[in-house]
Write an enzyme that holds these catalytic residues in place. Sequence first.
Site, PDB file in Angstrom:
ATOM      1  N   GLU A 160       0.820  -1.208   0.000  1.00  0.00           N
ATOM      2  CA  GLU A 160       0.000   0.000   0.000  1.00  0.00           C
ATOM      3  C   GLU A 160       0.856   1.261   0.000  1.00  0.00           C
ATOM      4  O   GLU A 160       0.523   2.246  -0.675  1.00  0.00           O
ATOM      5  CB  GLU A 160      -0.921   0.020   1.228  1.00  0.00           C
ATOM      6  CG  GLU A 160      -1.882  -1.155   1.290  1.00  0.00           C
ATOM      7  CD  GLU A 160      -1.368  -2.313   2.122  1.00  0.00           C
ATOM      8  OE1 GLU A 160      -2.134  -2.863   2.920  1.00  0.00           O
ATOM      9  OE2 GLU A 160      -0.176  -2.661   1.970  1.00  0.00           O
ATOM     10  N   THR A 205      17.427 -40.549   0.307  1.00  0.00           N
ATOM     11  CA  THR A 205      17.498 -39.750  -0.914  1.00  0.00           C
ATOM     12  C   THR A 205      18.884 -39.145  -1.073  1.00  0.00           C
ATOM     13  O   THR A 205      19.438 -39.100  -2.175  1.00  0.00           O
ATOM     14  CB  THR A 205      16.431 -38.643  -0.888  1.00  0.00           C
ATOM     15  OG1 THR A 205      15.136 -39.233  -0.925  1.00  0.00           O
ATOM     16  CG2 THR A 205      16.573 -37.701  -2.079  1.00  0.00           C
TER      17      THR A 205
END
Length: 388
Positions: free
Chosen positions: A64, A208
């Site tokens: 704003e 992983t």
Amino acid sequence: MFSYDFHVKIMLGDDKKFMKQALRLAEKGVGLSSPNPSVGCVIVKDGAIAGRGRHEYALGDHAEIAALREAGDAARGATAYVTLEPCSHHGRTGPCADRLIQAGVRRVVIPLSDPNPRVAGRGIEKLRRAGLIVDVGLMADEAGKIIETFACHVTTGLPLVAAKAGMSLDGKIGTGFPEGRHITSPEGLEFGQSLRLKMDAILVGVNTVLADDPELTYRGREPKGRPLTRVVLDSALRTPPSARLFEDRKTPVLLFCAENAPETRKTALETAGAEIVTVREHGGKLDLPKVLRELGKRNVLGVLVEGGSCVHGSFLARNLVDVFYFIVAPMVLGGTEAIPVIGGRGYESTAAAPKFRIRRQHQAGPDMALEAYPATSRSIVSPWLSNQ
């Protein structure tokens, strides 16, 4: 879920047009605003945009304020389209609601109130007390998606958990052989990078790391403000100190381990650049809620869980996934050695299995990307909320 109490119905078409402009600005701030929400604002006078603004955390000013600065005197009597309720409290900046009032703005259109329970509605109330027209609810779903991670964190203290898996048509994430790493297309991989842009952390299991030796870095096109924290669940600290994770010393690496993890491994990994966080185990595995609480304390608004198979299974089993992105490649892997998307024990019946609703699906090159929300999702844009 939301209502749109607009002042003059004939203005709805223009309202949508200008709100779309504000939402585009907010989308450009994704990846740059965290730990604040990404917000866009346009100031409109006599049917034309007089000022534009978006929030970037490093620049300080809220959307704003930037829009009012650009609009100048044209803000008097204008309409402000803001993608989130203007703030009413003092933080790093002053209250935006006060600045809108001081600038002489006549009307403010916002999609939804601030999800922060300590401040929600106060900005709207302040604007209305000052005589401004405030319309709430237009394009709330689109605006909610932009602040999805912020909304989750500010209401729960925990990060939004977004899981992501690249998979085959038959639900496999790998062949089980070294040459079976990459399943999805370059466009599918690019979509994965867009998810990393929105999140503050990425999480994988140690298997992983051992199998793929990934860097787990953000390599997308759009700029990202906060570095992507790399998180590894590694009970026994099996991560090698030579792993590629440690090549980028500017990006944090958190290794969560069990209380009985070897001290010698801790020392070696800390020397390599890791921060070691010890958590208790639950059912023989690391306590995932405690992992999420630790990330929440570090202002991680959203964490992207990229697997592997057992990690996805663990998060789903504990009802901790808020949204799951399935990137489906048009191929079939088959075989008993191929790795399923969801590991673990599985579910004994279809009634016990977690249920999802698809919020969005789109093409990513030859792949199909599905945005699926489980019934237990805490997201403010969960499709399950439409029935509540």
